[in-house]
Design a protein around this motif. Structure first.
Motif, PDB file in Angstrom:
ATOM      1  N   UNK A   1     -65.678 -70.578-153.192  1.00  0.00           N
ATOM      2  CA  UNK A   1     -66.865 -71.155-153.811  1.00  0.00           C
ATOM      3  C   UNK A   1     -66.952 -72.651-153.598  1.00  0.00           C
ATOM      4  N   UNK A   2     -68.162 -73.132-153.334  1.00  0.00           N
ATOM      5  CA  UNK A   2     -68.405 -74.565-153.210  1.00  0.00           C
ATOM      6  C   UNK A   2     -69.608 -74.932-154.061  1.00  0.00           C
ATOM      7  N   UNK A   3     -69.492 -76.045-154.765  1.00  0.00           N
ATOM      8  CA  UNK A   3     -70.581 -76.516-155.624  1.00  0.00           C
ATOM      9  C   UNK A   3     -71.058 -77.868-155.105  1.00  0.00           C
ATOM     10  N   UNK A   4     -72.345 -77.929-154.806  1.00  0.00           N
ATOM     11  CA  UNK A   4     -72.963 -79.160-154.317  1.00  0.00           C
ATOM     12  C   UNK A   4     -73.822 -79.723-155.446  1.00  0.00           C
ATOM     13  N   UNK A   5     -73.537 -80.951-155.853  1.00  0.00           N
ATOM     14  CA  UNK A   5     -74.229 -81.552-156.992  1.00  0.00           C
ATOM     15  C   UNK A   5     -75.127 -82.690-156.503  1.00  0.00           C
ATOM     16  N   UNK A   6     -76.399 -82.599-156.875  1.00  0.00           N
ATOM     17  CA  UNK A   6     -77.415 -83.565-156.446  1.00  0.00           C
ATOM     18  C   UNK A   6     -77.924 -84.371-157.640  1.00  0.00           C
ATOM     19  N   UNK A   7     -78.640 -85.443-157.332  1.00  0.00           N
ATOM     20  CA  UNK A   7     -79.212 -86.265-158.400  1.00  0.00           C
ATOM     21  C   UNK A   7     -80.497 -85.644-158.940  1.00  0.00           C
ATOM     22  N   UNK A   8     -81.342 -85.126-158.046  1.00  0.00           N
ATOM     23  CA  UNK A   8     -82.668 -84.671-158.442  1.00  0.00           C
ATOM     24  C   UNK A   8     -82.906 -83.217-157.998  1.00  0.00           C
ATOM     25  N   UNK A   9     -83.781 -82.529-158.719  1.00  0.00           N
ATOM     26  CA  UNK A   9     -84.074 -81.131-158.383  1.00  0.00           C
ATOM     27  C   UNK A   9     -84.683 -81.005-156.978  1.00  0.00           C
ATOM     28  N   UNK A  10     -85.456 -81.995-156.558  1.00  0.00           N
ATOM     29  CA  UNK A  10     -86.047 -81.946-155.221  1.00  0.00           C
ATOM     30  C   UNK A  10     -84.962 -81.950-154.143  1.00  0.00           C
ATOM     31  N   UNK A  11     -83.840 -82.621-154.428  1.00  0.00           N
ATOM     32  CA  UNK A  11     -82.732 -82.651-153.474  1.00  0.00           C
ATOM     33  C   UNK A  11     -82.100 -81.276-153.300  1.00  0.00           C
ATOM     34  N   UNK A  12     -82.107 -80.485-154.362  1.00  0.00           N
ATOM     35  CA  UNK A  12     -81.512 -79.147-154.294  1.00  0.00           C
ATOM     36  C   UNK A  12     -82.199 -78.321-153.207  1.00  0.00           C
ATOM     37  N   UNK A  13     -83.530 -78.292-153.236  1.00  0.00           N
ATOM     38  CA  UNK A  13     -84.262 -77.481-152.271  1.00  0.00           C
ATOM     39  C   UNK A  13     -84.179 -78.063-150.860  1.00  0.00           C
ATOM     40  N   UNK A  14     -83.983 -79.373-150.787  1.00  0.00           N
ATOM     41  CA  UNK A  14     -83.776 -80.008-149.482  1.00  0.00           C
ATOM     42  C   UNK A  14     -82.462 -79.533-148.857  1.00  0.00           C
ATOM     43  N   UNK A  15     -81.425 -79.447-149.676  1.00  0.00           N
ATOM     44  CA  UNK A  15     -80.130 -78.972-149.200  1.00  0.00           C
ATOM     45  C   UNK A  15     -80.199 -77.478-148.861  1.00  0.00           C
ATOM     46  N   UNK A  16     -80.888 -76.711-149.693  1.00  0.00           N
ATOM     47  CA  UNK A  16     -81.045 -75.274-149.424  1.00  0.00           C
ATOM     48  C   UNK A  16     -81.678 -75.064-148.044  1.00  0.00           C
ATOM     49  N   UNK A  17     -82.734 -75.798-147.760  1.00  0.00           N
ATOM     50  CA  UNK A  17     -83.412 -75.668-146.464  1.00  0.00           C
ATOM     51  C   UNK A  17     -82.471 -76.026-145.317  1.00  0.00           C
ATOM     52  N   UNK A  18     -81.656 -77.061-145.514  1.00  0.00           N
ATOM     53  CA  UNK A  18     -80.719 -77.483-144.466  1.00  0.00           C
ATOM     54  C   UNK A  18     -79.681 -76.405-144.197  1.00  0.00           C
ATOM     55  N   UNK A  19     -79.206 -75.760-145.242  1.00  0.00           N
ATOM     56  CA  UNK A  19     -78.210 -74.689-145.086  1.00  0.00           C
ATOM     57  C   UNK A  19     -78.838 -73.472-144.420  1.00  0.00           C
ATOM     58  N   UNK A  20     -80.045 -73.121-144.838  1.00  0.00           N
ATOM     59  CA  UNK A  20     -80.703 -71.935-144.292  1.00  0.00           C
ATOM     60  C   UNK A  20     -81.042 -72.089-142.806  1.00  0.00           C
ATOM     61  N   UNK A  21     -81.141 -73.321-142.328  1.00  0.00           N
ATOM     62  CA  UNK A  21     -81.445 -73.559-140.917  1.00  0.00           C
ATOM     63  C   UNK A  21     -80.218 -73.395-140.009  1.00  0.00           C
ATOM     64  N   UNK A  22     -79.039 -73.296-140.587  1.00  0.00           N
ATOM     65  CA  UNK A  22     -77.819 -73.197-139.783  1.00  0.00           C
ATOM     66  C   UNK A  22     -77.659 -71.754-139.296  1.00  0.00           C
ATOM     67  N   UNK A  23     -77.903 -71.551-138.002  1.00  0.00           N
ATOM     68  CA  UNK A  23     -78.026 -70.183-137.497  1.00  0.00           C
ATOM     69  C   UNK A  23     -76.697 -69.448-137.319  1.00  0.00           C
ATOM     70  N   UNK A  24     -75.576 -70.117-137.564  1.00  0.00           N
ATOM     71  CA  UNK A  24     -74.309 -69.390-137.523  1.00  0.00           C
ATOM     72  C   UNK A  24     -73.929 -68.833-138.893  1.00  0.00           C
ATOM     73  N   UNK A  25     -74.728 -69.169-139.910  1.00  0.00           N
ATOM     74  CA  UNK A  25     -74.523 -68.616-141.244  1.00  0.00           C
ATOM     75  C   UNK A  25     -75.488 -67.464-141.466  1.00  0.00           C
ATOM     76  N   UNK A  26     -75.005 -66.435-142.133  1.00  0.00           N
ATOM     77  CA  UNK A  26     -75.869 -65.307-142.501  1.00  0.00           C
ATOM     78  C   UNK A  26     -76.081 -65.355-144.011  1.00  0.00           C
ATOM     79  N   UNK A  27     -77.338 -65.459-144.432  1.00  0.00           N
ATOM     80  CA  UNK A  27     -77.659 -65.494-145.857  1.00  0.00           C
ATOM     81  C   UNK A  27     -77.634 -64.061-146.391  1.00  0.00           C
ATOM     82  N   UNK A  28     -76.702 -63.790-147.294  1.00  0.00           N
ATOM     83  CA  UNK A  28     -76.556 -62.449-147.844  1.00  0.00           C
ATOM     84  C   UNK A  28     -77.320 -62.267-149.152  1.00  0.00           C
ATOM     85  N   UNK A  29     -77.430 -63.360-149.909  1.00  0.00           N
ATOM     86  CA  UNK A  29     -78.049 -63.238-151.237  1.00  0.00           C
ATOM     87  C   UNK A  29     -78.545 -64.610-151.692  1.00  0.00           C
ATOM     88  N   UNK A  30     -79.685 -64.626-152.346  1.00  0.00           N
ATOM     89  CA  UNK A  30     -80.248 -65.855-152.913  1.00  0.00           C
ATOM     90  C   UNK A  30     -80.580 -65.614-154.374  1.00  0.00           C
TER      91      UNK A  30
END
Length: 227
Positions: free
Chosen positions: A86-115
């Motif tokens: 498990x890894x926990x990424x802590x941001x300052x603002x809620x808008x940053x959370x979705x920015x990080x989510x988008x960055x992770x989802x763009x990484x094509x070597x990762x398979x998103x199993x559950x959201x």
């Protein structure tokens, strides 16, 4: 189940599985470190305040399997425990959370199993966080094994509330009195208001900064009166 098929149920299987989960966590940590470097270099802004990571202990894994009625086998560990790495990424603002989510989802070597978006739809307890369960390929000497990692992304305020809620419920072994649960939900509402206020304040600061920069640029380009 690729990890299970590759490892089997031999006497050393448990240690081998933990090696895989450790490797997967290292892979995700490296990806996050690269994102931090890229944000700082390109955008002059880092949406990530801090990162925490952990591997669930064998005792915790066994206890969780037994709690859900499963035998403590490698098969059940791989099938039913999604949060061993498990890894926990802590941001300052809620808008940053979705920015990080988008960055992770763009990484094509990762398979998103559950959201699980507990920010737009918080848990009944008031818990808010964004969870991604991903599968990361681990390249061993003789094969590639896809291994699961849980990624939690939340604000500082959400992390503060969740940490205290965990400690409180741990003391009551998950059976806190009704008034404790009620007060915790009330505190969660305060956290949500704080996050909304801080996001609004940040947006106001950024807007004011942009106006100042535009005014400074206009003044720089304005014709100078002749001496």
């Amino acid at each position: 189940m690729e990890a299970l098929e590759a490892i089997g149920e031999g006497p050393d299987s448990w240690n081998t599985m933990m090696l895989l989960y450790n490797a997967a966590l290292k892979e995700i940590n490296t990806k996050v470190e690269i994102l931090i470097d890229e944000f700082q270099h390109v955008h002059r802004y880092n949406p990530i305040e801090y990162v925490k990571s952990r591997i669930k202990s064998p005792e915790s894994i066994v206890a969780k399997l037994k709690r859900y009625g499963y035998e403590p086998t490698i098969h059940n560990m791989v099938q039913y425990c999604n949060d061993i790495s498990g890894i926990r990424i802590v941001c300052a603002f809620t808008s940053d959370i979705y920015r990080i989510v988008e960055s992770i989802q763009r990484q094509n070597d990762l398979r998103i199993l559950q959201v699980k978006d507990y920010i737009s739809k918080p848990k009944e307890s008031g818990y808010k966080s964004y969870h991604l369960l991903v599968s990361v390929p681990i390249f061993l000497s003789d094969r590639v094994v896809d291994t699961k990692v849980e990624i939690q992304i939340r604000t500082i305020a959400m992390d503060f509330w969740a940490s205290l809620e965990h400690k409180i419920y741990y003391k009551f072994e998950g059976k806190a009195p009704a008034y404790i649960s009620r007060d915790l939900r009330e505190c969660a509402d305060f956290v949500s208001m704080l996050d909304a206020k801080m996001l609004s304040l940040n947006e106001a600061i950024q807007a004011a900064k942009k106006v100042n920069e535009e005014e400074a640029e206009a003044e720089r380009k304005a014709p100078r009166p002749a001496d």
